[in-house]
Design a protein around this motif. Structure first.
Motif, PDB file in Angstrom:
ATOM      1  N   GLU A 353       0.442  -1.367   0.074  1.00 43.64           N
ATOM      2  CA  GLU A 353      -0.022  -0.056   0.765  1.00 43.64           C
ATOM      3  C   GLU A 353       1.297   1.789   0.002  1.00 43.64           C
ATOM      4  OE1 GLU A 353      -3.983   0.240   1.970  1.00 43.64           O
ATOM      5  OE2 GLU A 353      -2.859  -1.716   3.590  1.00 43.64           O
ATOM      6  N   SER A 354       2.104   1.456   0.814  1.00 52.49           N
ATOM      7  CA  SER A 354       3.032   2.749   0.766  1.00 52.49           C
ATOM      8  C   SER A 354       3.302   2.936  -0.223  1.00 52.49           C
ATOM      9  CB  SER A 354       3.656   2.207   2.421  1.00 52.49           C
ATOM     10  OG  SER A 354       2.616   2.110   3.458  1.00 52.49           O
ATOM     11  N   ARG A 355       3.779   1.908  -0.736  1.00 56.59           N
ATOM     12  CA  ARG A 355       4.837   2.133  -1.844  1.00 56.59           C
ATOM     13  C   ARG A 355       3.979   2.864  -3.021  1.00 56.59           C
ATOM     14  NH1 ARG A 355       6.538  -2.655  -2.262  1.00 56.59           N
ATOM     15  NH2 ARG A 355       5.074  -3.734  -4.388  1.00 56.59           N
ATOM     16  N   LEU A 356       2.718   1.731  -3.195  1.00 63.54           N
ATOM     17  CA  LEU A 356       2.456   2.306  -3.772  1.00 63.54           C
ATOM     18  C   LEU A 356       1.476   3.382  -4.585  1.00 63.54           C
ATOM     19  CD1 LEU A 356      -0.022  -1.317  -4.684  1.00 63.54           C
ATOM     20  CD2 LEU A 356       1.914   0.128  -6.343  1.00 63.54           C
ATOM     21  N   VAL A 357       0.591   3.495  -3.452  1.00 63.59           N
ATOM     22  CA  VAL A 357       0.293   5.099  -2.528  1.00 63.59           C
ATOM     23  C   VAL A 357       1.220   6.675  -3.273  1.00 63.59           C
ATOM     24  CG1 VAL A 357      -0.124   6.918  -1.221  1.00 63.59           C
ATOM     25  CG2 VAL A 357      -1.315   4.387  -0.836  1.00 63.59           C
ATOM     26  N   LEU A 358       2.624   6.124  -2.873  1.00 62.28           N
ATOM     27  CA  LEU A 358       3.688   6.651  -3.222  1.00 62.28           C
ATOM     28  C   LEU A 358       3.776   7.347  -4.553  1.00 62.28           C
ATOM     29  CD1 LEU A 358       5.696   9.050  -1.588  1.00 62.28           C
ATOM     30  CD2 LEU A 358       7.358   6.892  -2.373  1.00 62.28           C
ATOM     31  N   LYS A 359       3.956   6.027  -5.521  1.00 58.97           N
ATOM     32  CA  LYS A 359       4.066   6.404  -6.698  1.00 58.97           C
ATOM     33  C   LYS A 359       3.164   6.819  -7.646  1.00 58.97           C
ATOM     34  CE  LYS A 359       4.935   2.783 -10.509  1.00 58.97           C
ATOM     35  NZ  LYS A 359       3.919   2.952 -11.428  1.00 58.97           N
ATOM     36  N   VAL A 360       1.496   6.425  -6.482  1.00 63.25           N
ATOM     37  CA  VAL A 360       0.522   7.375  -7.416  1.00 63.25           C
ATOM     38  C   VAL A 360       0.522   9.256  -7.888  1.00 63.25           C
ATOM     39  CG1 VAL A 360      -2.081   7.641  -7.813  1.00 63.25           C
ATOM     40  CG2 VAL A 360      -0.922   5.271  -7.563  1.00 63.25           C
ATOM     41  N   LEU A 361       0.988   9.096  -6.027  1.00 67.44           N
ATOM     42  CA  LEU A 361       1.369  10.466  -5.600  1.00 67.44           C
ATOM     43  C   LEU A 361       1.981  11.182  -6.764  1.00 67.44           C
ATOM     44  CD1 LEU A 361       1.126  10.549  -1.882  1.00 67.44           C
ATOM     45  CD2 LEU A 361      -0.470  12.451  -3.939  1.00 67.44           C
ATOM     46  N   PHE A 362       3.314  10.631  -7.109  1.00 65.83           N
ATOM     47  CA  PHE A 362       4.636  11.132  -7.716  1.00 65.83           C
ATOM     48  C   PHE A 362       3.785  11.168  -9.283  1.00 65.83           C
ATOM     49  CE2 PHE A 362       8.549   9.677  -5.527  1.00 65.83           C
ATOM     50  CZ  PHE A 362       7.568  11.000  -4.117  1.00 65.83           C
ATOM     51  N   GLU A 363       2.918  10.567  -9.743  1.00 64.75           N
ATOM     52  CA  GLU A 363       2.226  10.403 -10.904  1.00 64.75           C
ATOM     53  C   GLU A 363       1.802  11.555 -10.911  1.00 64.75           C
ATOM     54  OE1 GLU A 363       2.822   5.937 -12.222  1.00 64.75           O
ATOM     55  OE2 GLU A 363       1.528   6.595 -11.504  1.00 64.75           O
ATOM     56  N   ARG A 364       0.858  11.400 -10.357  1.00 64.78           N
ATOM     57  CA  ARG A 364      -0.138  13.165 -10.260  1.00 64.78           C
ATOM     58  C   ARG A 364       0.050  14.336 -10.668  1.00 64.78           C
ATOM     59  NH1 ARG A 364      -5.439  10.558  -9.937  1.00 64.78           N
ATOM     60  NH2 ARG A 364      -6.160  12.273 -10.908  1.00 64.78           N
ATOM     61  N   PHE A 365       0.759  14.333  -9.043  1.00 63.33           N
ATOM     62  CA  PHE A 365       1.636  15.781  -8.555  1.00 63.33           C
ATOM     63  C   PHE A 365       2.989  16.250  -8.957  1.00 63.33           C
ATOM     64  CE2 PHE A 365      -2.134  14.318  -6.449  1.00 63.33           C
ATOM     65  CZ  PHE A 365      -2.903  15.584  -6.940  1.00 63.33           C
ATOM     66  N   GLN A 366       3.569  16.943  -9.774  1.00 65.75           N
ATOM     67  CA  GLN A 366       4.933  16.871 -10.337  1.00 65.75           C
ATOM     68  C   GLN A 366       5.397  17.845  -8.638  1.00 65.75           C
ATOM     69  OE1 GLN A 366       5.874  20.074 -12.663  1.00 65.75           O
ATOM     70  NE2 GLN A 366       3.843  20.054 -13.708  1.00 65.75           N
ATOM     71  N   GLU A 367       4.414  18.588  -7.591  1.00 60.71           N
ATOM     72  CA  GLU A 367       5.367  19.322  -6.895  1.00 60.71           C
ATOM     73  C   GLU A 367       4.075  18.649  -6.169  1.00 60.71           C
ATOM     74  OE1 GLU A 367       6.463  23.533  -5.018  1.00 60.71           O
ATOM     75  OE2 GLU A 367       6.642  22.642  -7.139  1.00 60.71           O
ATOM     76  N   ILE A 368       5.054  18.337  -4.504  1.00 58.23           N
ATOM     77  CA  ILE A 368       3.764  17.996  -3.412  1.00 58.23           C
ATOM     78  C   ILE A 368       4.866  18.649  -2.100  1.00 58.23           C
ATOM     79  CG2 ILE A 368       2.963  16.497  -1.507  1.00 58.23           C
ATOM     80  CD1 ILE A 368       3.351  14.692  -3.881  1.00 58.23           C
ATOM     81  N   GLN A 369       4.509  19.955  -2.058  1.00 55.35           N
ATOM     82  CA  GLN A 369       5.258  20.571  -1.065  1.00 55.35           C
ATOM     83  C   GLN A 369       4.299  20.724   0.616  1.00 55.35           C
ATOM     84  OE1 GLN A 369       5.820  24.583  -2.065  1.00 55.35           O
ATOM     85  NE2 GLN A 369       8.090  25.094  -0.361  1.00 55.35           N
ATOM     86  N   VAL A 370       4.762  20.521   1.912  1.00 60.15           N
ATOM     87  CA  VAL A 370       4.490  20.472   3.297  1.00 60.15           C
ATOM     88  C   VAL A 370       4.330  21.630   3.424  1.00 60.15           C
ATOM     89  CG1 VAL A 370       4.653  19.744   5.253  1.00 60.15           C
ATOM     90  CG2 VAL A 370       4.958  18.021   3.141  1.00 60.15           C
ATOM     91  N   ASP A 371       3.415  22.313   4.087  1.00 59.42           N
ATOM     92  CA  ASP A 371       2.938  23.558   4.916  1.00 59.42           C
ATOM     93  C   ASP A 371       3.844  22.980   5.997  1.00 59.42           C
ATOM     94  OD1 ASP A 371       2.514  26.190   6.421  1.00 59.42           O
ATOM     95  OD2 ASP A 371       0.890  26.141   5.445  1.00 59.42           O
TER      96      ASP A 371
END
Length: 396
Positions: A353-371
C-alpha cells in the motif's frame, strides 16, 4: 551489573520532536536500559538489546495480561507466545500468502486514483485526512468485505485504542476501560465472522473465518480478534508511513528527485522511511524472570519496551544512521514492522500500500510541498507521524 545514575538524565522530548534523536543517542551511549520515571517501563535503546528482547519470548513475554492488560476472552496474536502463537500464525499465514497480497495491487492503485480524483483542482489538501488515512481504510474495508459506510465506526474505534497513553496504561482501572473500548468493535466483527462461516464470500474475512492448516482451524474468538487487530493496527501504521514518506521526501528533495526519476527505487526508499521514522515507537513485553541486560538487572514481571525509534538509529548497526539514504538496504533488519516472532503478519500488505500510494502521488503531482507552519503531529506517544499534514499540490 551497574547501578544507573539517573539524576542527570534530562526529560525525553516528544517522539515527534527531532530533538528526541539526540536524546536517544545519549541514552544509547550512557543509559542503554533505563526505567522510565513516568511509566515505570524498562526501556531498551540499543539495537542489539532490543533485538534480544524481541526474539526471546521465554524471558520477554508478549502475554501482557501478566501486567494487568485486559483479557477479553479472545486469543490475541500480538499478546501470545509460542507455541500458541506459532499455531495461530501458521493458520493465518494460509490466508496471507504472497499471491493473495499481490492480488490487491489493482485495488490499491484504483482506490488511490479515485480518491485523488476527488481533490484534483485543489491546490492544497490535508494529506492525512484526504489521502493517507482514506486510502488504507477504504482498501482494508474492501479486502475484509465490510461495508464502506462503516468506515467511520472503525476509525473511531482505532483512534480510541491507539490514543491510549502510557500513563493511562499504568492506572488501576486500565484493563476495565480498555475492555469497554474494544467490546463494540469485537461485537460487530463477531457478527460478520459468523455470517462468513455460514455464507462465505470472496473476501479476506471469509479466508480468515475458514483458514485451515493440517485440519486445524482458527476458533471464532481467534478470527474475531485477528480481524480487529488487522484493522486497527494495519491502517494506522500504513497511514503514518504514507504521511511520513511524503514529509521525508519533502525534507530531502535530492532523494525525491532520484526516486521520481527511478521509480524502481520506491520499494527500497520505503524501507528507509520505515527505518528512519518507524510508525510505532516501541515493542512492549513482560519480563518472566529477573534478567540482566546491558549490565542492568530487570526484575521479573516488569514492562520492558524495545525502542524502535532509537534502535533504528543505532550507529552500531546502521552507518550514518541520521542520514535519509534511499540506497540503504535495511529490509529484514530495521524495526519498522516489529521484529522476531511478532514481526507484523500484515507487513507485506502495508509495504504494498505505502509503495503504490507514493508511486501514484509522484505520477499525479509534480510538486508536493509540506506547509511546515501548519502540520499537526500525532498525539499518542506510541505513534510517530502526523494527525494532519497540509500540503500544496501542483498537478503533473
Amino acid at each position: 551489573m551497574s547501578e544507573l545514575d539517573v539524576s542527570a538524565i534530562p526529560a525525553q522530548p516528544n517522539v515527534n520532536d527531532p530533538a528526541v534523536y539526540d536524546w536517544y543517542r545519549m541514552m544509547r551511549d550512557e543509559h542503554p536500559v533505563h526505567r522510565d520515571p513516568v511509566t515505570g517501563w524498562w526501556v531498551v535503546y540499543r539495537y542489539a538489546d532490543a533485538r534480544h528482547v524481541l526474539t526471546h519470548p521465554e524471558t520477554f513475554s508478549s502475554e501482557m495480561h501478566r501486567m494487568g492488560f485486559p483479557e477479553t476472552g479472545l486469543e490475541s496474536l500480538p499478546q501470545m507466545d509460542p507455541p500458541r502463537h506459532t499455531r495461530v500464525r501458521g493458520i493465518l499465514s494460509t490466508a496471507f500468502t504472497p499471491h493473495s497480497i499481490s492480488e490487491y495491487e489493482e485495488l490499491i492503485v484504483r482506490t488511490t486514483n479515485e480518491i485523488i480524483d476527488g481533490f484534483i483542482g485543489k491546490d492544497r489538501i490535508d494529506l492525512v485526512a484526504d489521502l493517507a488515512y482514506t486510502v488504507p481504510i477504504a482498501v482494508i474495508l474492501e479486502i475484509l468485505g465490510l461495508p464502506a459506510e462503516d468506515r467511520h465506526l472503525f476509525y473511531d474505534w482505532a483512534r480510541k485504542v491507539m490514543g491510549v497513553t502510557p500513563e493511562e496504561m499504568a492506572q488501576p482501572d486500565f484493563a476495565e476501560a480498555m475492555g469497554r473500548l474494544q467490546q463494540e468493535a469485537i461485537t460487530y466483527l463477531r457478527e460478520k465472522v459468523r455470517e462468513r462461516r455460514n455464507k462465505p464470500g470472496d473476501d479476506m474475512l471469509t479466508r480468515l473465518a475458514n483458514a485451515e492448516l493440517d485440519g486445524d482451524r482458527l476458533t471464532e474468538d481467534e478470527t474475531v480478534n485477528f480481524a480487529n487487530v488487522m484493522f486497527a493496527g494495519g491502517h494506522i501504521s500504513t497511514t503514518m508511513t504514507i504521511a511520513n514518506a511524503v514529509d521525508l521526501f519533502d525534507l530531502n528533495p535530492a532523494a525525491q528527485a532520484e526516486v521520481r526519476a527511478n521509480p524502481e527505487l520506491i520499494g527500497q526508499a520505503m524501507e528507509e522511511v520505515l527505518r528512519h521514522r518507524p510508525p510505532i515507537t516501541t515493542g512492549l513485553r513482560a519480563s518472566t524472570r529477573d534478567v540482566e541486560l546491558a549490565g542492568v538487572m530487570i526484575p521479573a514481571n516488569q514492562h520492558v519496551a524495545a525502542s524502535f525509534c532509537s534502535a533504528n538509529r543505532d550507529e552500531r548497526q546502521f552507518p550514518d544512521p541520521e542520514a535519509f539514504d534511499v540506497h540503504r538496504r535495511s529490509e529484514g533488519r530495521h524495526f519498522g514492522f516489529g521484529f522476531g516472532t511478532h514481526h507484523c503478519i500484515g507487513n507485506a500488505l502495508g509495504r504494498l500500500e505505502s509503495r503504490l500510494v507514493l508511486k501514484v502521488l509522484f505520477e499525479r503531482f509534480q510538486e508536493i510541498q509540506v506547509d511546515r507552519d501548519a502540520v499537526g503531529w500525532a498525539l499518542p506517544p506510541q505513534m510517530v507521524g502526523f494527525d494532519s499534514l497540509p500540503v500544496a499540490l501542483r498537478a503533473a
